[in-house]
Design a protein around this motif. Structure first.
Motif, PDB file in Angstrom:
ATOM      1  N   UNK A   1      -5.782 -19.883 -15.189  1.00 12.58           N
ATOM      2  CA  UNK A   1      -4.944 -20.897 -14.558  1.00 12.58           C
ATOM      3  C   UNK A   1      -4.587 -21.946 -15.598  1.00 12.58           C
ATOM      4  N   UNK A   2      -3.293 -22.135 -15.856  1.00 10.72           N
ATOM      5  CA  UNK A   2      -2.843 -23.157 -16.781  1.00 10.72           C
ATOM      6  C   UNK A   2      -2.603 -24.468 -16.059  1.00 10.72           C
ATOM      7  N   UNK A   3      -2.747 -25.580 -16.799  1.00 13.83           N
ATOM      8  CA  UNK A   3      -2.502 -26.900 -16.232  1.00 13.83           C
ATOM      9  C   UNK A   3      -2.141 -27.851 -17.363  1.00 13.83           C
ATOM     10  N   UNK A   4      -1.256 -28.795 -17.074  1.00  8.62           N
ATOM     11  CA  UNK A   4      -0.768 -29.661 -18.137  1.00  8.62           C
ATOM     12  C   UNK A   4      -0.137 -28.841 -19.243  1.00  8.62           C
ATOM     13  N   UNK A   5       0.548 -27.777 -18.846  1.00  3.50           N
ATOM     14  CA  UNK A   5       0.999 -26.745 -19.777  1.00  3.50           C
ATOM     15  C   UNK A   5       2.507 -26.643 -19.812  1.00  3.50           C
ATOM     16  N   UNK A   6       3.096 -26.380 -20.989  1.00  9.03           N
ATOM     17  CA  UNK A   6       4.512 -26.018 -21.032  1.00  9.03           C
ATOM     18  C   UNK A   6       4.744 -24.813 -20.126  1.00  9.03           C
ATOM     19  N   UNK A   7       5.589 -24.967 -19.131  1.00  5.73           N
ATOM     20  CA  UNK A   7       5.640 -24.009 -18.028  1.00  5.73           C
ATOM     21  C   UNK A   7       6.143 -22.640 -18.453  1.00  5.73           C
ATOM     22  N   UNK A   8       7.415 -22.556 -18.862  1.00  4.02           N
ATOM     23  CA  UNK A   8       8.004 -21.247 -19.146  1.00  4.02           C
ATOM     24  C   UNK A   8       7.335 -20.565 -20.327  1.00  4.02           C
ATOM     25  N   UNK A   9       6.866 -21.345 -21.299  1.00  5.70           N
ATOM     26  CA  UNK A   9       6.232 -20.763 -22.479  1.00  5.70           C
ATOM     27  C   UNK A   9       4.914 -20.069 -22.154  1.00  5.70           C
ATOM     28  N   UNK A  10       4.409 -20.277 -20.940  1.00  4.13           N
ATOM     29  CA  UNK A  10       3.130 -19.682 -20.530  1.00  4.13           C
ATOM     30  C   UNK A  10       3.296 -18.373 -19.772  1.00  4.13           C
ATOM     31  N   UNK A  11       4.528 -18.048 -19.400  1.00  4.93           N
ATOM     32  CA  UNK A  11       4.768 -16.858 -18.583  1.00  4.93           C
ATOM     33  C   UNK A  11       4.286 -15.610 -19.326  1.00  4.93           C
ATOM     34  N   UNK A  12       3.592 -14.748 -18.611  1.00  2.16           N
ATOM     35  CA  UNK A  12       3.121 -13.497 -19.188  1.00  2.16           C
ATOM     36  C   UNK A  12       1.732 -13.585 -19.774  1.00  2.16           C
ATOM     37  N   UNK A  13       1.201 -14.803 -19.937  1.00  2.00           N
ATOM     38  CA  UNK A  13      -0.160 -14.966 -20.452  1.00  2.00           C
ATOM     39  C   UNK A  13      -1.076 -15.502 -19.358  1.00  2.00           C
ATOM     40  N   UNK A  14      -0.623 -16.520 -18.622  1.00  2.00           N
ATOM     41  CA  UNK A  14      -1.440 -17.050 -17.532  1.00  2.00           C
ATOM     42  C   UNK A  14      -1.167 -16.284 -16.245  1.00  2.00           C
TER      43      UNK A  14
END
Length: 493
Positions: A331-344
Protein backbone atom coordinates in the motif's frame (compact mmCIF):
# COMPACT_ATOMS: atom_id res chain seq x y z
CA UNK A 1 5.01 21.04 -25.73
CA UNK A 2 1.50 20.16 -26.96
CA UNK A 3 -0.98 23.02 -26.78
CA UNK A 4 -4.69 23.38 -27.56
CA UNK A 5 -6.84 26.52 -27.81
CA UNK A 6 -10.52 25.93 -27.08
CA UNK A 7 -13.12 28.36 -28.39
CA UNK A 8 -15.28 28.24 -25.29
CA UNK A 9 -16.23 30.77 -22.61
CA UNK A 10 -14.04 30.13 -19.53
CA UNK A 11 -16.86 31.29 -17.27
CA UNK A 12 -18.94 28.30 -18.44
CA UNK A 13 -16.25 25.67 -17.80
CA UNK A 14 -15.49 23.54 -14.77
CA UNK A 15 -12.06 21.97 -14.34
CA UNK A 16 -11.32 18.61 -12.72
CA UNK A 17 -7.73 18.34 -11.50
CA UNK A 18 -5.69 15.76 -9.63
CA UNK A 19 -2.68 16.66 -7.54
CA UNK A 20 0.70 14.99 -7.76
CA UNK A 21 0.65 12.63 -4.79
CA UNK A 22 -1.71 11.00 -2.33
CA UNK A 23 -2.31 14.08 -0.20
CA UNK A 24 -2.27 16.70 -2.98
CA UNK A 25 -5.68 18.20 -3.58
CA UNK A 26 -8.01 16.91 -6.28
CA UNK A 27 -11.07 19.01 -6.98
CA UNK A 28 -13.82 20.07 -9.36
CA UNK A 29 -14.03 23.85 -9.60
CA UNK A 30 -15.06 26.70 -11.91
CA UNK A 31 -12.13 27.43 -14.21
CA UNK A 32 -12.22 31.10 -13.24
CA UNK A 33 -11.57 30.29 -9.55
CA UNK A 34 -8.13 30.36 -7.93
CA UNK A 35 -6.16 27.16 -7.24
CA UNK A 36 -4.61 27.51 -3.77
CA UNK A 37 -0.87 27.44 -3.13
CA UNK A 38 0.19 26.64 0.46
CA UNK A 39 1.96 29.55 2.13
CA UNK A 40 4.28 27.23 4.05
CA UNK A 41 7.29 26.20 2.00
CA UNK A 42 7.61 22.79 3.65
CA UNK A 43 4.09 21.95 2.52
CA UNK A 44 5.24 22.43 -1.08
CA UNK A 45 7.56 19.48 -0.51
CA UNK A 46 5.32 17.37 1.70
CA UNK A 47 1.96 17.96 0.02
CA UNK A 48 2.70 18.89 -3.60
CA UNK A 49 5.28 18.66 -6.36
CA UNK A 50 7.58 21.66 -5.75
CA UNK A 51 8.64 21.48 -9.40
CA UNK A 52 5.05 22.05 -10.61
CA UNK A 53 3.07 23.88 -7.94
CA UNK A 54 -0.41 25.33 -8.34
CA UNK A 55 -0.02 28.79 -9.88
CA UNK A 56 -2.16 30.79 -7.47
CA UNK A 57 -3.52 32.81 -10.40
CA UNK A 58 -7.24 33.25 -11.07
CA UNK A 59 -8.29 31.15 -14.05
CA UNK A 60 -5.14 28.99 -14.10
CA UNK A 61 -5.35 25.35 -12.99
CA UNK A 62 -2.56 22.76 -12.93
CA UNK A 63 -3.01 19.02 -12.79
CA UNK A 64 -0.85 15.91 -12.82
CA UNK A 65 -1.32 12.99 -15.23
CA UNK A 66 -4.95 13.81 -16.11
CA UNK A 67 -7.09 16.90 -16.74
CA UNK A 68 -10.77 17.34 -17.60
CA UNK A 69 -12.67 20.43 -18.68
CA UNK A 70 -16.45 20.21 -18.34
CA UNK A 71 -19.12 22.20 -20.17
CA UNK A 72 -22.61 22.76 -18.69
CA UNK A 73 -23.97 19.91 -20.89
CA UNK A 74 -21.53 17.36 -19.40
CA UNK A 75 -19.32 17.26 -22.46
CA UNK A 76 -15.89 18.81 -22.73
CA UNK A 77 -12.29 17.72 -23.09
CA UNK A 78 -10.10 15.13 -21.37
CA UNK A 79 -6.33 14.84 -21.35
CA UNK A 80 -4.43 11.88 -19.91
CA UNK A 81 -0.90 10.54 -19.91
CA UNK A 82 -0.65 7.04 -21.35
CA UNK A 83 2.51 6.06 -19.47
CA UNK A 84 4.08 7.29 -16.22
CA UNK A 85 6.88 4.79 -15.66
CA UNK A 86 9.72 7.30 -16.08
CA UNK A 87 7.88 10.55 -16.82
CA UNK A 88 5.80 13.12 -14.95
CA UNK A 89 3.08 14.64 -17.16
CA UNK A 90 1.87 18.13 -16.22
CA UNK A 91 -1.29 19.84 -17.49
CA UNK A 92 -2.29 23.48 -17.31
CA UNK A 93 -5.63 25.04 -18.26
CA UNK A 94 -5.64 28.84 -18.56
CA UNK A 95 -8.58 31.21 -19.12
CA UNK A 96 -7.66 33.76 -21.80
CA UNK A 97 -10.47 36.15 -22.71
CA UNK A 98 -13.16 34.18 -24.52
CA UNK A 99 -10.98 31.09 -24.91
CA UNK A 100 -9.21 28.44 -22.87
CA UNK A 101 -5.61 27.46 -23.55
CA UNK A 102 -4.42 24.02 -22.46
CA UNK A 103 -0.75 23.00 -22.36
CA UNK A 104 0.90 19.70 -21.57
CA UNK A 105 4.54 19.42 -20.48
CA UNK A 106 6.58 16.40 -19.46
CA UNK A 107 9.53 15.84 -17.16
CA UNK A 108 11.38 12.75 -18.32
CA UNK A 109 11.42 10.84 -21.59
CA UNK A 110 8.65 11.94 -23.95
CA UNK A 111 5.68 9.60 -23.81
CA UNK A 112 2.25 9.49 -25.40
CA UNK A 113 -0.62 11.61 -24.12
CA UNK A 114 -4.27 11.47 -25.13
CA UNK A 115 -6.44 14.54 -25.70
CA UNK A 116 -10.08 13.92 -26.55
CA UNK A 117 -13.07 16.21 -27.08
CA UNK A 118 -16.15 14.38 -25.88
CA UNK A 119 -19.86 14.60 -25.17
CA UNK A 120 -19.34 12.51 -22.01
CA UNK A 121 -16.40 13.59 -19.85
CA UNK A 122 -17.05 11.00 -17.14
CA UNK A 123 -16.86 8.02 -19.50
CA UNK A 124 -13.84 9.27 -21.47
CA UNK A 125 -11.89 10.07 -18.29
CA UNK A 126 -12.61 6.58 -17.01
CA UNK A 127 -11.64 5.05 -20.37
CA UNK A 128 -8.34 6.92 -20.70
CA UNK A 129 -7.47 6.26 -17.06
CA UNK A 130 -8.12 2.56 -17.52
CA UNK A 131 -5.87 2.56 -20.57
CA UNK A 132 -3.06 4.10 -18.53
CA UNK A 133 -3.53 1.39 -15.91
CA UNK A 134 -3.46 -1.32 -18.56
CA UNK A 135 -0.36 0.14 -20.22
CA UNK A 136 1.47 0.04 -16.88
CA UNK A 137 0.18 -3.42 -15.90
CA UNK A 138 -1.76 -2.17 -12.91
CA UNK A 139 -2.12 -4.47 -9.93
CA UNK A 140 -5.69 -4.51 -8.58
CA UNK A 141 -5.98 -7.47 -6.21
CA UNK A 142 -8.92 -8.03 -3.90
CA UNK A 143 -9.27 -5.17 -1.40
CA UNK A 144 -8.30 -5.75 2.21
CA UNK A 145 -10.18 -4.90 5.42
CA UNK A 146 -7.64 -3.35 7.74
CA UNK A 147 -7.38 -2.20 11.33
CA UNK A 148 -4.44 0.15 11.86
CA UNK A 149 -3.06 1.61 15.05
CA UNK A 150 -2.37 5.18 13.95
CA UNK A 151 -5.60 7.10 14.63
CA UNK A 152 -5.99 5.50 18.06
CA UNK A 153 -2.50 5.42 19.46
CA UNK A 154 -0.33 7.46 17.10
CA UNK A 155 3.35 7.03 18.02
CA UNK A 156 2.47 5.66 21.48
CA UNK A 157 1.37 2.29 20.08
CA UNK A 158 2.39 -0.80 22.05
CA UNK A 159 2.48 -4.51 21.36
CA UNK A 160 -0.16 -4.99 24.07
CA UNK A 161 -2.54 -2.46 22.47
CA UNK A 162 -2.27 -4.21 19.12
CA UNK A 163 -3.11 -7.59 20.60
CA UNK A 164 -5.89 -6.24 22.84
CA UNK A 165 -7.67 -4.76 19.81
CA UNK A 166 -7.15 -7.92 17.78
CA UNK A 167 -8.69 -10.03 20.55
CA UNK A 168 -11.68 -7.71 20.81
CA UNK A 169 -12.14 -7.79 17.05
CA UNK A 170 -12.22 -11.56 17.18
CA UNK A 171 -14.68 -11.56 20.11
CA UNK A 172 -17.02 -9.23 18.20
CA UNK A 173 -16.65 -11.18 14.98
CA UNK A 174 -15.41 -8.12 13.08
CA UNK A 175 -14.32 -9.24 9.59
CA UNK A 176 -10.86 -7.68 9.43
CA UNK A 177 -8.24 -9.29 7.22
CA UNK A 178 -5.19 -7.35 8.41
CA UNK A 179 -4.03 -5.76 11.65
CA UNK A 180 -1.46 -3.13 10.68
CA UNK A 181 1.14 -1.81 13.11
CA UNK A 182 1.78 1.85 12.32
CA UNK A 183 4.45 4.39 13.20
CA UNK A 184 5.91 4.19 16.72
CA UNK A 185 7.28 0.66 16.90
CA UNK A 186 10.77 1.70 15.70
CA UNK A 187 13.52 3.50 17.61
CA UNK A 188 13.83 6.31 15.05
CA UNK A 189 12.84 7.27 11.54
CA UNK A 190 15.07 5.06 9.40
CA UNK A 191 16.06 2.70 12.21
CA UNK A 192 13.41 0.09 11.49
CA UNK A 193 15.27 -2.90 12.90
CA UNK A 194 15.47 -1.65 16.51
CA UNK A 195 12.37 -1.16 18.70
CA UNK A 196 11.26 2.02 20.46
CA UNK A 197 11.64 2.10 24.22
CA UNK A 198 7.87 2.16 24.80
CA UNK A 199 6.65 -0.50 22.35
CA UNK A 200 7.09 -3.36 24.81
CA UNK A 201 8.70 -5.81 22.43
CA UNK A 202 9.86 -6.00 18.85
CA UNK A 203 7.84 -5.77 15.63
CA UNK A 204 8.80 -9.38 14.85
CA UNK A 205 6.94 -10.50 18.01
CA UNK A 206 3.53 -9.54 16.62
CA UNK A 207 2.75 -11.58 13.45
CA UNK A 208 2.57 -15.04 15.01
CA UNK A 209 0.24 -13.84 17.77
CA UNK A 210 -1.98 -12.09 15.24
CA UNK A 211 -1.98 -15.23 13.11
CA UNK A 212 -3.22 -17.24 16.08
CA UNK A 213 -6.20 -14.88 16.20
CA UNK A 214 -6.87 -15.30 12.49
CA UNK A 215 -5.40 -12.03 11.22
CA UNK A 216 -2.61 -11.17 8.78
CA UNK A 217 0.04 -8.81 10.13
CA UNK A 218 0.70 -5.49 8.41
CA UNK A 219 3.56 -3.07 9.02
CA UNK A 220 4.02 0.65 8.35
CA UNK A 221 7.33 1.94 6.99
CA UNK A 222 8.56 5.27 5.64
CA UNK A 223 11.37 3.57 3.73
CA UNK A 224 12.83 6.56 1.89
CA UNK A 225 13.23 8.80 4.95
CA UNK A 226 15.83 9.23 7.68
CA UNK A 227 15.77 11.39 10.79
CA UNK A 228 18.87 13.50 11.53
CA UNK A 229 19.08 11.65 14.86
CA UNK A 230 18.92 8.19 13.30
CA UNK A 231 21.73 5.69 13.09
CA UNK A 232 20.95 5.37 9.38
CA UNK A 233 21.71 9.06 8.83
CA UNK A 234 24.79 9.09 11.06
CA UNK A 235 26.35 6.06 9.37
CA UNK A 236 25.27 6.78 5.78
CA UNK A 237 25.08 10.53 5.37
CA UNK A 238 26.37 10.06 1.83
CA UNK A 239 23.24 8.04 0.95
CA UNK A 240 21.00 11.11 1.19
CA UNK A 241 19.52 13.22 -1.58
CA UNK A 242 21.56 16.43 -1.65
CA UNK A 243 20.97 20.10 -2.31
CA UNK A 244 22.99 22.29 -4.66
CA UNK A 245 25.41 22.99 -1.78
CA UNK A 246 26.25 19.29 -1.56
CA UNK A 247 24.62 18.90 1.87
CA UNK A 248 21.77 16.50 2.66
CA UNK A 249 18.50 18.06 1.59
CA UNK A 250 15.65 18.45 4.09
CA UNK A 251 12.47 17.13 2.53
CA UNK A 252 9.64 17.98 4.92
CA UNK A 253 8.76 18.76 8.52
CA UNK A 254 7.21 16.09 10.71
CA UNK A 255 8.09 14.10 13.84
CA UNK A 256 9.01 17.41 15.46
CA UNK A 257 11.45 18.61 12.81
CA UNK A 258 13.02 18.24 9.40
CA UNK A 259 14.26 14.97 7.92
CA UNK A 260 16.10 13.64 4.87
CA UNK A 261 15.45 11.31 1.93
CA UNK A 262 17.51 8.49 0.50
CA UNK A 263 19.04 8.86 -2.96
CA UNK A 264 17.56 5.89 -4.80
CA UNK A 265 20.03 6.16 -7.67
CA UNK A 266 22.72 4.73 -5.38
CA UNK A 267 23.12 0.94 -5.77
CA UNK A 268 23.85 0.53 -2.06
CA UNK A 269 20.59 2.32 -1.20
CA UNK A 270 18.63 0.00 -3.47
CA UNK A 271 20.30 -2.98 -1.77
CA UNK A 272 19.34 -1.56 1.63
CA UNK A 273 15.72 -1.09 0.52
CA UNK A 274 15.51 -4.66 -0.75
CA UNK A 275 16.90 -5.88 2.56
CA UNK A 276 14.45 -3.74 4.55
CA UNK A 277 11.41 -5.13 2.72
CA UNK A 278 12.74 -8.69 2.81
CA UNK A 279 13.41 -8.40 6.55
CA UNK A 280 9.89 -7.16 7.26
CA UNK A 281 8.54 -10.00 5.16
CA UNK A 282 10.73 -12.43 7.08
CA UNK A 283 9.30 -11.17 10.35
CA UNK A 284 5.88 -12.23 9.07
CA UNK A 285 4.49 -9.10 7.40
CA UNK A 286 3.15 -9.83 3.89
CA UNK A 287 1.23 -6.49 4.03
CA UNK A 288 3.37 -3.34 4.01
CA UNK A 289 2.13 0.24 4.14
CA UNK A 290 4.86 2.37 2.52
CA UNK A 291 4.42 5.99 3.54
CA UNK A 292 6.00 9.38 2.70
CA UNK A 293 7.15 7.93 -0.60
CA UNK A 294 7.32 11.37 -2.25
CA UNK A 295 10.78 11.81 -0.69
CA UNK A 296 12.48 9.74 -3.39
CA UNK A 297 11.05 11.92 -6.17
CA UNK A 298 11.85 15.40 -4.90
CA UNK A 299 14.12 17.72 -6.88
CA UNK A 300 17.73 17.44 -5.73
CA UNK A 301 21.26 16.39 -6.62
CA UNK A 302 21.48 12.64 -7.15
CA UNK A 303 24.38 10.21 -7.31
CA UNK A 304 23.43 9.44 -10.91
CA UNK A 305 22.43 12.74 -12.54
CA UNK A 306 21.28 10.93 -15.70
CA UNK A 307 18.29 9.49 -13.82
CA UNK A 308 15.22 11.73 -13.69
CA UNK A 309 12.98 12.14 -10.69
CA UNK A 310 10.23 9.81 -11.86
CA UNK A 311 12.71 7.08 -12.77
CA UNK A 312 14.57 7.49 -9.45
CA UNK A 313 11.30 7.07 -7.57
CA UNK A 314 10.36 4.01 -9.59
CA UNK A 315 13.77 2.42 -8.94
CA UNK A 316 13.33 2.77 -5.19
CA UNK A 317 9.77 1.47 -5.25
CA UNK A 318 10.75 -1.51 -7.39
CA UNK A 319 13.55 -2.36 -4.94
CA UNK A 320 10.97 -2.57 -2.18
CA UNK A 321 8.74 -4.78 -4.32
CA UNK A 322 11.69 -7.04 -5.14
CA UNK A 323 12.55 -7.38 -1.46
CA UNK A 324 9.00 -8.02 -0.30
CA UNK A 325 8.17 -10.44 -3.09
CA UNK A 326 5.63 -10.39 -5.87
CA UNK A 327 2.96 -11.88 -3.60
CA UNK A 328 3.29 -9.18 -0.92
CA UNK A 329 0.53 -6.58 -0.63
CA UNK A 330 2.03 -3.09 -0.90
CA UNK A 331 0.00 0.00 0.00
CA UNK A 332 1.51 3.32 -1.08
CA UNK A 333 0.87 6.60 0.73
CA UNK A 334 2.18 10.11 0.29
CA UNK A 335 3.24 8.76 -3.08
CA UNK A 336 3.42 10.09 -6.64
CA UNK A 337 0.23 8.47 -7.87
CA UNK A 338 0.62 7.47 -11.52
CA UNK A 339 4.33 6.69 -11.15
CA UNK A 340 3.37 3.92 -8.70
CA UNK A 341 1.04 2.02 -11.03
CA UNK A 342 2.11 -1.57 -11.59
CA UNK A 343 4.27 -1.76 -8.45
CA UNK A 344 1.84 -1.07 -5.60
CA UNK A 345 -1.34 -3.02 -4.98
CA UNK A 346 -3.19 -0.16 -3.31
CA UNK A 347 -2.77 3.57 -2.93
CA UNK A 348 -4.01 6.24 -0.56
CA UNK A 349 -5.97 8.62 -2.76
CA UNK A 350 -6.53 11.51 -0.36
CA UNK A 351 -5.24 13.19 2.80
CA UNK A 352 -5.54 11.53 6.19
CA UNK A 353 -8.96 11.32 7.76
CA UNK A 354 -9.06 12.81 11.25
CA UNK A 355 -11.66 12.82 14.04
CA UNK A 356 -12.62 16.40 13.12
CA UNK A 357 -14.41 17.80 10.08
CA UNK A 358 -12.18 20.68 8.98
CA UNK A 359 -9.16 22.70 9.99
CA UNK A 360 -10.18 26.09 8.61
CA UNK A 361 -7.11 28.01 9.72
CA UNK A 362 -4.79 25.75 7.76
CA UNK A 363 -7.02 25.21 4.73
CA UNK A 364 -8.36 28.75 4.29
CA UNK A 365 -5.72 31.05 5.71
CA UNK A 366 -2.64 28.98 4.85
CA UNK A 367 -4.00 27.65 1.55
CA UNK A 368 -3.27 24.04 2.48
CA UNK A 369 -6.01 21.42 2.05
CA UNK A 370 -3.55 18.51 2.12
CA UNK A 371 -3.60 18.09 5.91
CA UNK A 372 -5.64 15.64 7.99
CA UNK A 373 -9.40 16.19 8.25
CA UNK A 374 -12.56 14.36 7.25
CA UNK A 375 -13.48 17.14 4.83
CA UNK A 376 -10.11 17.08 3.04
CA UNK A 377 -10.17 13.29 2.71
CA UNK A 378 -13.67 13.31 1.20
CA UNK A 379 -12.96 16.26 -1.10
CA UNK A 380 -9.93 14.65 -2.72
CA UNK A 381 -10.68 10.91 -2.61
CA UNK A 382 -14.14 11.39 -4.18
CA UNK A 383 -12.60 13.48 -6.96
CA UNK A 384 -10.29 10.57 -7.85
CA UNK A 385 -13.03 7.96 -8.26
CA UNK A 386 -11.60 6.90 -11.67
CA UNK A 387 -8.27 5.74 -10.24
CA UNK A 388 -9.57 2.30 -9.22
CA UNK A 389 -8.11 1.02 -12.51
CA UNK A 390 -4.61 2.03 -11.34
CA UNK A 391 -4.61 0.18 -7.99
CA UNK A 392 -7.00 -0.55 -5.15
CA UNK A 393 -7.90 2.93 -3.89
CA UNK A 394 -7.51 3.59 -0.17
CA UNK A 395 -9.68 6.52 0.99
CA UNK A 396 -8.35 6.00 4.56
CA UNK A 397 -10.14 5.00 7.74
CA UNK A 398 -13.70 5.20 8.93
CA UNK A 399 -14.24 7.01 12.23
CA UNK A 400 -17.04 5.15 14.00
CA UNK A 401 -16.36 6.10 17.61
CA UNK A 402 -18.13 8.95 19.39
CA UNK A 403 -15.51 9.29 22.12
CA UNK A 404 -12.19 11.02 21.33
CA UNK A 405 -13.81 12.50 18.22
CA UNK A 406 -15.29 15.85 17.17
CA UNK A 407 -17.29 14.35 14.28
CA UNK A 408 -21.08 14.39 14.55
CA UNK A 409 -23.33 11.62 13.25
CA UNK A 410 -23.75 13.15 9.79
CA UNK A 411 -19.98 13.50 9.44
CA UNK A 412 -19.26 9.94 10.56
CA UNK A 413 -21.78 8.64 8.03
CA UNK A 414 -20.31 10.85 5.30
CA UNK A 415 -16.91 9.23 5.85
CA UNK A 416 -18.61 5.82 5.74
CA UNK A 417 -20.31 6.85 2.50
CA UNK A 418 -16.94 7.78 1.02
CA UNK A 419 -15.61 4.28 1.69
CA UNK A 420 -18.67 2.75 0.02
CA UNK A 421 -18.51 5.01 -3.05
CA UNK A 422 -14.75 4.79 -3.57
CA UNK A 423 -14.65 1.03 -3.06
CA UNK A 424 -11.20 -0.44 -2.55
CA UNK A 425 -9.68 -0.87 0.88
CA UNK A 426 -11.78 -0.68 4.02
CA UNK A 427 -9.97 0.49 7.13
CA UNK A 428 -10.62 1.41 10.74
CA UNK A 429 -8.47 2.69 13.56
CA UNK A 430 -10.97 3.05 16.36
CA UNK A 431 -10.03 1.52 19.73
CA UNK A 432 -12.54 -1.28 19.62
CA UNK A 433 -13.24 -1.04 23.36
CA UNK A 434 -14.62 2.49 22.79
CA UNK A 435 -17.25 1.40 20.28
CA UNK A 436 -20.83 1.19 21.53
CA UNK A 437 -23.54 -0.79 19.71
CA UNK A 438 -24.10 2.05 17.23
CA UNK A 439 -20.38 2.37 16.55
CA UNK A 440 -19.97 -1.36 16.05
CA UNK A 441 -22.90 -1.37 13.63
CA UNK A 442 -21.42 1.47 11.61
CA UNK A 443 -18.05 -0.28 11.58
CA UNK A 444 -19.61 -3.47 10.22
CA UNK A 445 -21.21 -1.43 7.45
CA UNK A 446 -17.83 0.16 6.69
CA UNK A 447 -16.18 -3.26 6.42
CA UNK A 448 -18.67 -4.42 3.78
CA UNK A 449 -16.84 -4.46 0.45
CA UNK A 450 -18.35 -2.72 -2.56
CA UNK A 451 -17.46 -2.04 -6.17
CA UNK A 452 -16.36 1.52 -7.04
CA UNK A 453 -19.26 3.83 -7.84
CA UNK A 454 -19.53 6.35 -10.72
CA UNK A 455 -20.53 10.02 -10.67
CA UNK A 456 -23.86 11.03 -12.17
CA UNK A 457 -22.67 14.54 -13.04
CA UNK A 458 -19.63 16.81 -13.05
CA UNK A 459 -21.70 19.92 -13.81
CA UNK A 460 -23.11 20.31 -10.28
CA UNK A 461 -21.21 20.06 -7.02
CA UNK A 462 -21.93 20.57 -3.34
CA UNK A 463 -18.49 21.62 -2.25
CA UNK A 464 -15.89 22.05 -5.01
CA UNK A 465 -15.41 18.31 -5.48
CA UNK A 466 -17.17 15.41 -7.19
CA UNK A 467 -20.19 14.92 -4.92
CA UNK A 468 -23.00 13.31 -6.96
CA UNK A 469 -22.76 9.54 -7.39
CA UNK A 470 -25.18 6.81 -8.41
CA UNK A 471 -25.38 5.49 -4.86
CA UNK A 472 -25.81 8.87 -3.20
CA UNK A 473 -24.87 12.51 -2.82
CA UNK A 474 -22.44 14.30 -0.51
CA UNK A 475 -22.79 17.84 0.82
CA UNK A 476 -19.31 18.99 1.77
CA UNK A 477 -20.35 22.58 2.47
CA UNK A 478 -21.22 24.29 5.75
CA UNK A 479 -24.84 25.02 4.67
CA UNK A 480 -27.92 22.93 3.90
CA UNK A 481 -28.13 22.48 0.13
CA UNK A 482 -30.53 20.51 -2.08
CA UNK A 483 -32.20 19.13 1.02
CA UNK A 484 -28.94 17.78 2.44
CA UNK A 485 -27.60 18.83 5.84
CA UNK A 486 -24.06 20.26 6.02
CA UNK A 487 -21.26 17.68 5.99
CA UNK A 488 -23.59 14.82 5.13
CA UNK A 489 -24.18 11.93 2.75
CA UNK A 490 -27.61 10.89 1.50
CA UNK A 491 -27.75 7.41 0.07
CA UNK A 492 -30.09 6.72 -2.84
CA UNK A 493 -33.08 4.61 -1.85
Amino acid sequence: MPEWTLATDPAQVRVLVSGYQSWSEAELRPLTDVQSVPLMRWRHEQGHDPAFLPSGEAGVWRSHTVLALVRPDGGGWVGAAQDATHTFTHWEARAEGDRVRVTCSQEGPATAVAWEPTDDVITILETLSAQLGANMHARTPAPQRVWCSWYSYYRDVTLTAMLDNARLAREHGLPFDVFQLDDGFQSDLGDWFTPSSHFGGHARDLPTQLGDLGFTAGLWLAPFLASPTSELFREHRDWMLRGADGQPLTVGHNWGGAYYALDTTRPEVLDWLRTLAATARGWGYPYLKLDFLYGAALPGVRHDPSVGRAAAYRMGLQALRDGAGDDAFLLGCGAPLAASIGVVDAMRTGPDVAPLWDEDSRRVWLGDATGPSARNALHTALSRWYQHTWYQPDPDVAICRRELSLLNSNERHAVAGMLDVVGGLRASSDPIALLDAEGLGLLRDCLTLSAPDRPTTLTHSLGGAVTHFRRGTFNLTDASLDGLAPHSYQRQT
